[in-house]
Design a protein around this motif. Structure first.
Motif, PDB file in Angstrom:
ATOM      1  N   HIS A 101      25.706  30.851  -6.084  1.00 39.69           N
ATOM      2  CA  HIS A 101      24.201  30.834  -5.619  1.00 39.69           C
ATOM      3  C   HIS A 101      23.827  31.548  -4.399  1.00 39.69           C
ATOM      4  CE1 HIS A 101      23.349  27.287  -8.078  1.00 39.69           C
ATOM      5  NE2 HIS A 101      24.238  26.576  -7.447  1.00 39.69           N
ATOM      6  N   VAL A 102      23.000  32.779  -4.554  1.00 40.24           N
ATOM      7  CA  VAL A 102      22.625  33.843  -3.630  1.00 40.24           C
ATOM      8  C   VAL A 102      21.303  33.761  -3.130  1.00 40.24           C
ATOM      9  CG1 VAL A 102      24.398  35.486  -4.117  1.00 40.24           C
ATOM     10  CG2 VAL A 102      22.110  35.449  -5.144  1.00 40.24           C
ATOM     11  N   PRO A 103      20.781  33.895  -1.874  1.00 39.42           N
ATOM     12  CA  PRO A 103      21.526  33.296  -0.819  1.00 39.42           C
ATOM     13  C   PRO A 103      20.687  31.774  -0.754  1.00 39.42           C
ATOM     14  CG  PRO A 103      19.849  34.640   0.077  1.00 39.42           C
ATOM     15  CD  PRO A 103      19.965  35.011  -1.482  1.00 39.42           C
ATOM     16  N   ILE A 104      21.475  30.935   0.046  1.00 39.34           N
ATOM     17  CA  ILE A 104      21.044  29.632   0.006  1.00 39.34           C
ATOM     18  C   ILE A 104      19.748  29.736   1.167  1.00 39.34           C
ATOM     19  CG2 ILE A 104      21.334  27.219   0.834  1.00 39.34           C
ATOM     20  CD1 ILE A 104      24.183  27.781   0.082  1.00 39.34           C
ATOM     21  N   ASP A 105      19.817  30.291   2.131  1.00 35.52           N
ATOM     22  CA  ASP A 105      18.868  30.335   2.990  1.00 35.52           C
ATOM     23  C   ASP A 105      18.963  31.806   4.028  1.00 35.52           C
ATOM     24  OD1 ASP A 105      19.206  28.251   5.579  1.00 35.52           O
ATOM     25  OD2 ASP A 105      20.523  29.453   4.469  1.00 35.52           O
ATOM     26  N   VAL A 106      17.897  32.122   4.298  1.00 29.62           N
ATOM     27  CA  VAL A 106      17.920  33.128   5.326  1.00 29.62           C
ATOM     28  C   VAL A 106      17.413  32.581   6.612  1.00 29.62           C
ATOM     29  CG1 VAL A 106      17.048  35.673   6.050  1.00 29.62           C
ATOM     30  CG2 VAL A 106      17.738  35.032   3.693  1.00 29.62           C
ATOM     31  N   ASP A 107      18.390  32.839   7.743  1.00 26.84           N
ATOM     32  CA  ASP A 107      17.763  32.472   9.029  1.00 26.84           C
ATOM     33  C   ASP A 107      16.470  33.154   9.368  1.00 26.84           C
ATOM     34  OD1 ASP A 107      17.641  31.164  11.442  1.00 26.84           O
ATOM     35  OD2 ASP A 107      19.033  32.478  12.424  1.00 26.84           O
ATOM     36  N   GLN A 108      15.248  32.604   9.174  1.00 29.36           N
ATOM     37  CA  GLN A 108      14.014  32.905   9.344  1.00 29.36           C
ATOM     38  C   GLN A 108      13.509  32.787  10.861  1.00 29.36           C
ATOM     39  OE1 GLN A 108      12.535  35.177   7.577  1.00 29.36           O
ATOM     40  NE2 GLN A 108      13.435  35.062   5.556  1.00 29.36           N
ATOM     41  N   PRO A 109      13.022  33.587  11.910  1.00 33.47           N
ATOM     42  CA  PRO A 109      12.315  34.934  11.169  1.00 33.47           C
ATOM     43  C   PRO A 109      13.269  35.847  11.711  1.00 33.47           C
ATOM     44  CG  PRO A 109      11.244  34.116  13.186  1.00 33.47           C
ATOM     45  CD  PRO A 109      12.257  33.107  12.751  1.00 33.47           C
ATOM     46  N   ARG A 110      14.416  35.446  12.158  1.00 30.41           N
ATOM     47  CA  ARG A 110      15.380  36.437  12.874  1.00 30.41           C
ATOM     48  C   ARG A 110      16.231  37.064  11.722  1.00 30.41           C
ATOM     49  NH1 ARG A 110      17.155  32.419  17.567  1.00 30.41           N
ATOM     50  NH2 ARG A 110      15.153  32.511  18.747  1.00 30.41           N
ATOM     51  N   ARG A 111      16.423  36.518  10.735  1.00 31.05           N
ATOM     52  CA  ARG A 111      17.287  37.135   9.716  1.00 31.05           C
ATOM     53  C   ARG A 111      18.605  37.410  10.147  1.00 31.05           C
ATOM     54  NH1 ARG A 111      13.441  40.558   5.537  1.00 31.05           N
ATOM     55  NH2 ARG A 111      14.696  39.240   4.340  1.00 31.05           N
ATOM     56  N   ARG A 112      19.433  36.634  10.760  1.00 29.79           N
ATOM     57  CA  ARG A 112      20.812  36.981  11.220  1.00 29.79           C
ATOM     58  C   ARG A 112      21.688  36.551  10.159  1.00 29.79           C
ATOM     59  NH1 ARG A 112      20.678  34.600  17.259  1.00 29.79           N
ATOM     60  NH2 ARG A 112      19.187  35.317  17.991  1.00 29.79           N
ATOM     61  N   TRP A 113      21.779  35.569   9.592  1.00 31.94           N
ATOM     62  CA  TRP A 113      22.830  35.290   8.308  1.00 31.94           C
ATOM     63  C   TRP A 113      22.286  35.003   6.914  1.00 31.94           C
ATOM     64  CZ3 TRP A 113      26.615  35.603  11.504  1.00 31.94           C
ATOM     65  CH2 TRP A 113      26.475  35.480  12.967  1.00 31.94           C
ATOM     66  N   LEU A 114      23.212  35.297   6.163  1.00 31.59           N
ATOM     67  CA  LEU A 114      23.177  35.030   4.665  1.00 31.59           C
ATOM     68  C   LEU A 114      24.073  33.969   4.267  1.00 31.59           C
ATOM     69  CD1 LEU A 114      22.445  38.682   3.118  1.00 31.59           C
ATOM     70  CD2 LEU A 114      20.644  36.846   3.476  1.00 31.59           C
ATOM     71  N   ARG A 115      23.578  32.954   3.657  1.00 33.64           N
ATOM     72  CA  ARG A 115      24.515  31.993   3.112  1.00 33.64           C
ATOM     73  C   ARG A 115      24.577  31.661   1.814  1.00 33.64           C
ATOM     74  NH1 ARG A 115      24.866  27.728   7.540  1.00 33.64           N
ATOM     75  NH2 ARG A 115      23.841  28.602   9.110  1.00 33.64           N
ATOM     76  N   PHE A 116      25.947  31.746   1.225  1.00 37.92           N
ATOM     77  CA  PHE A 116      26.264  31.795  -0.158  1.00 37.92           C
ATOM     78  C   PHE A 116      26.966  30.626  -0.484  1.00 37.92           C
ATOM     79  CE2 PHE A 116      25.848  36.111   0.898  1.00 37.92           C
ATOM     80  CZ  PHE A 116      24.970  36.736   0.222  1.00 37.92           C
ATOM     81  N   GLN A 117      26.832  30.142  -1.769  1.00 35.84           N
ATOM     82  CA  GLN A 117      27.855  29.166  -2.229  1.00 35.84           C
ATOM     83  C   GLN A 117      28.762  29.852  -3.191  1.00 35.84           C
ATOM     84  OE1 GLN A 117      25.634  25.623  -4.171  1.00 35.84           O
ATOM     85  NE2 GLN A 117      25.158  24.768  -2.115  1.00 35.84           N
ATOM     86  N   ALA A 118      30.043  29.545  -2.964  1.00 36.26           N
ATOM     87  CA  ALA A 118      31.078  30.436  -3.861  1.00 36.26           C
ATOM     88  C   ALA A 118      31.895  29.198  -4.194  1.00 36.26           C
ATOM     89  CB  ALA A 118      31.512  31.438  -3.191  1.00 36.26           C
ATOM     90  N   GLU A 119      32.683  29.594  -5.404  1.00 33.57           N
ATOM     91  CA  GLU A 119      33.606  28.604  -5.912  1.00 33.57           C
ATOM     92  C   GLU A 119      34.889  29.445  -6.092  1.00 33.57           C
ATOM     93  OE1 GLU A 119      33.217  25.776  -9.546  1.00 33.57           O
ATOM     94  OE2 GLU A 119      33.347  27.695 -10.378  1.00 33.57           O
ATOM     95  N   PHE A 120      35.990  28.646  -5.766  1.00 34.19           N
ATOM     96  CA  PHE A 120      37.312  29.092  -5.608  1.00 34.19           C
ATOM     97  C   PHE A 120      38.166  28.165  -6.785  1.00 34.19           C
ATOM     98  CE2 PHE A 120      41.917  28.552  -4.474  1.00 34.19           C
ATOM     99  CZ  PHE A 120      42.330  29.661  -4.577  1.00 34.19           C
ATOM    100  N   GLY A 121      38.802  28.838  -7.516  1.00 34.49           N
ATOM    101  CA  GLY A 121      39.520  28.124  -8.762  1.00 34.49           C
ATOM    102  C   GLY A 121      39.132  28.218 -10.258  1.00 34.49           C
ATOM    103  N   SER A 122      38.341  29.207 -10.572  1.00 35.69           N
ATOM    104  CA  SER A 122      37.777  29.337 -11.649  1.00 35.69           C
ATOM    105  C   SER A 122      38.597  29.270 -13.030  1.00 35.69           C
ATOM    106  CB  SER A 122      36.630  30.504 -11.860  1.00 35.69           C
ATOM    107  OG  SER A 122      37.253  31.732 -11.747  1.00 35.69           O
ATOM    108  N   GLN A 123      38.570  29.072 -14.141  1.00 33.29           N
ATOM    109  CA  GLN A 123      39.333  29.121 -15.226  1.00 33.29           C
ATOM    110  C   GLN A 123      40.069  30.467 -15.603  1.00 33.29           C
ATOM    111  OE1 GLN A 123      37.667  27.969 -18.795  1.00 33.29           O
ATOM    112  NE2 GLN A 123      39.551  28.016 -20.046  1.00 33.29           N
ATOM    113  N   ASP A 124      39.229  31.583 -15.268  1.00 35.03           N
ATOM    114  CA  ASP A 124      39.581  32.851 -15.888  1.00 35.03           C
ATOM    115  C   ASP A 124      40.171  33.534 -14.498  1.00 35.03           C
ATOM    116  OD1 ASP A 124      37.257  33.440 -14.224  1.00 35.03           O
ATOM    117  OD2 ASP A 124      36.377  34.486 -15.729  1.00 35.03           O
ATOM    118  N   GLY A 125      40.249  32.969 -13.397  1.00 37.19           N
ATOM    119  CA  GLY A 125      40.807  33.507 -12.017  1.00 37.19           C
ATOM    120  C   GLY A 125      39.938  34.458 -11.443  1.00 37.19           C
ATOM    121  N   ASN A 126      39.052  34.776 -11.950  1.00 35.19           N
ATOM    122  CA  ASN A 126      38.067  35.975 -11.563  1.00 35.19           C
ATOM    123  C   ASN A 126      37.255  35.418 -10.261  1.00 35.19           C
ATOM    124  OD1 ASN A 126      39.056  37.934 -13.043  1.00 35.19           O
ATOM    125  ND2 ASN A 126      37.390  37.368 -14.613  1.00 35.19           N
TER     126      ASN A 126
END
Length: 126
Positions: free
Chosen positions: A101-126
């Motif tokens: 998921h991209v991005p979960i939220d942007v620290d408004q109004p300063r826009r300092r950080w982007l937060r992503f959800q990511a997964e480790f351990g997928s079936q295809d190794g990618n």
């Protein structure tokens, strides 16, 4: 608010180039290439889980990945992936995280950080 001292890892953003060519100009099956160079990141372990794929149990770990806000990072999509290039403890160097998921939220109004959800351990190794 996110604490910058938690940026203990470093990640490279990679994209899949399905039109890759070998040294002779022949099209290959594609490969992952660097999209955005290494940058500080915070990898925060969330929940884990298991799924059954083709009759096998498969473990997966979810992470929240925090990157500093910049124009390049705004271009990251769910088709891209993150590769750990400096380990701060969450995962070893070379580990690959698939962006969910991209991005979960942007620290408004300063826009300092982007937060992503990511997964480790997928079936295809990618």
């Amino acid at each position: 608010m996110f604490d910058p001292s938690r940026l203990t890892d470093e990640v490279v953003v990679e994209c899949f180039d399905d039109m890759a060519q070998d040294a002779h100009g022949n099209e290959t099956g594609g490969e992952w290439g660097e999209l955005i160079e290494a940058q500080p990141a915070g990898l925060i372990a969330k929940s884990g889980g298991e799924t059954v794929q083709q009759g096998r149990m498969e473990g997966r770990l979810l992470f929240e990945v925090v990157l500093r806000f910049n124009v390049s990072n705004q271009t990251i999509t769910e088709k891209d992936r993150l590769r750990v290039s400096r380990a701060g403890g969450a995962l070893p160097i070379g580990s690959v995280l698939n962006i969910k998921h991209v991005p979960i939220d942007v620290d408004q109004p300063r826009r300092r950080w982007l937060r992503f959800q990511a997964e480790f351990g997928s079936q295809d190794g990618n």
